[in-house]
Design an enzyme around this catalytic site. Structure first.
Site, PDB file in Angstrom:
ATOM      1  N   TYR A 113      -2.852   0.438  10.485  1.00 51.24           N
ATOM      2  CA  TYR A 113      -2.789  -0.082   9.114  1.00 51.24           C
ATOM      3  C   TYR A 113      -1.428   0.223   8.498  1.00 51.24           C
ATOM      4  CZ  TYR A 113      -4.031  -0.689   4.165  1.00 51.24           C
ATOM      5  OH  TYR A 113      -4.070  -1.080   2.851  1.00 51.24           O
ATOM      6  N   SER A 118       0.839  -1.199   0.000  1.00 50.19           N
ATOM      7  CA  SER A 118       0.000   0.000   0.000  1.00 50.19           C
ATOM      8  C   SER A 118       0.870   1.243   0.000  1.00 50.19           C
ATOM      9  CB  SER A 118      -0.887   0.008   1.253  1.00 50.19           C
ATOM     10  OG  SER A 118      -1.597   1.220   1.368  1.00 50.19           O
TER      11      SER A 118
END
Length: 282
Positions: free
Chosen positions: A147, A134
């Site tokens: 995250y 990501s």
């Protein structure tokens, strides 16, 4: 290229489901997996196989599922570590168990599946590991620290396994998507905690509002991302005649943000070079 057999985690929605349809269309075989098998039963209509795989399960149970997957076609050629979710909340508002849960899926589960598949890849002297990272593996945005930290850790894992196995016939691809229109921010997948701390109320309210607004309005087309990844694995399309990189950022936002961070890091190294290089024994 010969027909490949793919195993994909997290196929109940998003990138995972798109992978199944796109891979089948290319003529390869797919073993789709998800924590809840009922949510992927419909994928069998495409010609894919469907297996229940909870990547937070024990190593032994995961090993058994991978062995069953291998028995279907006698091999696995590509593993796509795709399963993940976002825990949104400030560092102070999220408790330890919520951090652990985030890492159990985004990192430790990925480690366990990878460990299960690697012996087969080594025996075959062939295989490809695909890690879906990501932009949050490069930038720790406020309110999604859990995250981001799991994705930062995934970067280190992928880079290490790449260097450990590249001489064994095993390839590794770390994909770093930006904001793509998947169900990652849906109510079903996003686990958000509104702040109970006055100092964070404005940040928290703004974050949760933005995440809600961005759901299904993200600029990235997941079908295009999946097509590019399949090209990279099969060394065709956009990858034809080009050396496939280990790290592949995808998305206009990733390009801009990653370039800014690289530029600022190079400036830091230049401006502070005398201090940075001054710590060895005389």
């Amino acid at each position: 290229m010969a027909q490949l057999t793919w195993l994909i985690t997290g196929c109940s929605s998003g990138f995972g489901e798109h992978f199944v349809h796109k891979i089948i269309a290319r003529g390869d075989k797919v073993i789709a997996t998800a924590r809840n098998r009922r949510k992927i039963e419909h994928l069998k209509d495409t010609g894919a196989d469907a297996l229940q795989l909870d990547i937070t399960d024990t190593q032994g149970n995961i090993d058994a599922v991978i062995a069953k997957a291998v028995s279907l076609y006698g091999r696995i050629d590509v593993l796509v570590n795709n399963a993940a979710y976002i825990a949104a909340g400030t560092i102070e508002d999220l408790d330890y168990e919520q951090f652990l849960e985030q890492f159990n899926t985004n990192l430790f589960g990925t480690i366990k599946v990878t460990k299960s598949v690697l012996p087969y890849f080594r025996e075959q002297h062939h295989g490809m590991l695909v890690f879906i990272g990501s932009l949050s593996g490069w930038i720790g945005h406020p309110g999604v620290g859990a995250y981001a930290s799991s994705k930062f850790a995934l970067e280190g894992l992928a880079e290490a396994v790449h260097k450990e196995t590249c001489d064994l016939g095993i390839r590794t691809l770390l994909v770093e998507p930006g904001r793509f229109r998947t169900n990652l921010l849906s109510q079903e997948n996003l686990k958000s905690i509104a702040s109970a701390i006055p100092d964070y109320l404005e940040l928290s309210e703004g974050l949760l509002t933005r995440l809600k607004e961005q759901n299904q309005t993200q600029p990235g087309d997941p079908r295009k991302l999946v097509d590019i990844i399949i090209d990279m694995v099969r060394e065709e399309g956009v990858a034809n005649g080009r050396e496939v990189p280990f790290r592949l950022p995808l998305g206009l936002d990733v390009y801009d943000d990653m370039k800014d961070k690289c530029t600022s890091t190079l400036k830091l190294l230049q401006d502070w070079q005398d201090v940075i290089r001054s710590t060895d024994y005389a």
